[in-house]
Design a protein around this motif. Sequence first.
Motif, PDB file in Angstrom:
ATOM      1  N   SER A 162       0.824  -1.206   0.000  1.00  0.00           N
ATOM      2  CA  SER A 162       0.000   0.000   0.000  1.00  0.00           C
ATOM      3  C   SER A 162       0.857   1.255   0.000  1.00  0.00           C
ATOM      4  O   SER A 162       0.594   2.209  -0.744  1.00  0.00           O
ATOM      5  CB  SER A 162      -0.922  -0.005   1.227  1.00  0.00           C
ATOM      6  OG  SER A 162      -1.625   1.224   1.334  1.00  0.00           O
TER       7      SER A 162
ATOM      8  N   PHE B 169       0.644   4.014  -2.939  1.00  0.00           N
ATOM      9  CA  PHE B 169      -0.082   5.255  -2.667  1.00  0.00           C
ATOM     10  C   PHE B 169       0.799   6.395  -2.167  1.00  0.00           C
ATOM     11  O   PHE B 169       0.427   7.555  -2.304  1.00  0.00           O
ATOM     12  CB  PHE B 169      -1.210   4.992  -1.657  1.00  0.00           C
ATOM     13  CG  PHE B 169      -2.369   4.244  -2.237  1.00  0.00           C
ATOM     14  CD1 PHE B 169      -3.423   4.913  -2.839  1.00  0.00           C
ATOM     15  CD2 PHE B 169      -2.401   2.861  -2.219  1.00  0.00           C
ATOM     16  CE1 PHE B 169      -4.490   4.230  -3.396  1.00  0.00           C
ATOM     17  CE2 PHE B 169      -3.463   2.161  -2.777  1.00  0.00           C
ATOM     18  CZ  PHE B 169      -4.507   2.850  -3.364  1.00  0.00           C
TER      19      PHE B 169
ATOM     20  N   ALA C  51     -10.156   4.495  -3.062  1.00  0.00           N
ATOM     21  CA  ALA C  51     -10.752   4.514  -1.733  1.00  0.00           C
ATOM     22  C   ALA C  51     -12.270   4.535  -1.888  1.00  0.00           C
ATOM     23  O   ALA C  51     -12.801   4.968  -2.922  1.00  0.00           O
ATOM     24  CB  ALA C  51     -10.284   5.737  -0.953  1.00  0.00           C
TER      25      ALA C  51
ATOM     26  N   THR D 262     -12.312  -1.414  -5.338  1.00  0.00           N
ATOM     27  CA  THR D 262     -12.131  -0.880  -3.988  1.00  0.00           C
ATOM     28  C   THR D 262     -11.633  -2.035  -3.110  1.00  0.00           C
ATOM     29  O   THR D 262     -11.783  -3.205  -3.460  1.00  0.00           O
ATOM     30  CB  THR D 262     -13.439  -0.311  -3.396  1.00  0.00           C
ATOM     31  OG1 THR D 262     -14.460  -1.322  -3.427  1.00  0.00           O
ATOM     32  CG2 THR D 262     -13.880   0.926  -4.152  1.00  0.00           C
TER      33      THR D 262
ATOM     34  N   ILE E 279      -6.174   1.288   2.066  1.00  0.00           N
ATOM     35  CA  ILE E 279      -6.279   2.293   1.015  1.00  0.00           C
ATOM     36  C   ILE E 279      -6.519   3.658   1.664  1.00  0.00           C
ATOM     37  O   ILE E 279      -7.537   3.850   2.338  1.00  0.00           O
ATOM     38  CB  ILE E 279      -7.435   1.977   0.047  1.00  0.00           C
ATOM     39  CG1 ILE E 279      -7.311   0.552  -0.485  1.00  0.00           C
ATOM     40  CG2 ILE E 279      -7.459   2.990  -1.100  1.00  0.00           C
ATOM     41  CD1 ILE E 279      -6.030   0.277  -1.224  1.00  0.00           C
TER      42      ILE E 279
END
Length: 349
Positions: free
Chosen positions: A138, A142, A205, A259, A275
Amino acid sequence: MGVIPASQARALFTQGLVDVYREQVQTTAFLRSFFPTEEFGTKYLSVEVERGFEKVAVDILRGTEGQRNVFSKSTEKIWEPPLYKEFFDMTQLDVYDRLFTSTGDISDADLGGLIAESAKRLMSLQQKIERAYELQASQVLFDGITTLSAVESIDWKRKAGSLVDQSATTWLTNTNNPFTTLETGAQFIRTNGKSQGEVYNVIMAANVLTAFLGNTYVKERSDILNFNLGNVNLPQRNSVGAAYHGRVSSGSYLFDIWTYPEEYTNSAGVATGYIPTKKLTILPTNPRFKMAFAAVPQLIESGVQNIRGAYKVSEYIDQRKATHEIEIQSAGLAIPVAVDQIFTAQVLA
């Protein structure tokens, strides 16, 4: 009910523990599904990088010298992965004293109970480490930085063009066309990451998906198609915990929308989503990433090679502390080999 000589109990316990341990269900790993596993018998992990190009050849007159080509030098990047080590004390289990302090025969029910309970606890420890690896993935996707506690965090040096902030004109205000964001991301990956293919994954998200579906541009098109996992690559299709919402198109590209509402408990005891809110990430269907595992610290013995594998289970008896411990170790790192094959956007304020 069968009985087992006490002298054989420890050997049977160790063998049984391995068997049950391997049969336990894994934790969710949707983000890690983009990072194929590779195992090494070394302490360090390395990647050799050489920039490619897409130049086109130019024809020449016959009899003349050809076009001289110069290739860039490769650069080797080396990391020492973080080490995870978790253990529990078996002597705290009720059945332990009956099993290992007995001088006579013991019941196979007692042995089976100890194996089952120890395997459950061992798998719980493995799942703690698995969540750490999912969090690593993650952070790569991100944030661009793998945040670690005991060693220096790793900045993957993602380009500014792959980490964009559109919070000034959010998708909620209808002044920002989500399809433009998706096409921009795919074009960045195609141009900078040299990714080939027309289909991309978009991981949003939950609040970003809500904004996407409520955006005027999306409502006007109303063309979210193919709510069918048959169109999705196997690693993601088989992953547990992610929700597939369909496919849209923008420009020359197709986008599968996902998602992932799964959570972990952080060091402060707070449930946190993998997320980040307000963000989305775009990836090609087969990104050049690796979930690489190095060898955990081991004593060097003559004629014995380092044990490869994502996890190493060990058993220790400490006479002074009067403990019988089962330990699991792992040294893994989620590596974005082709770091330019990621595009992240913050689309909400």
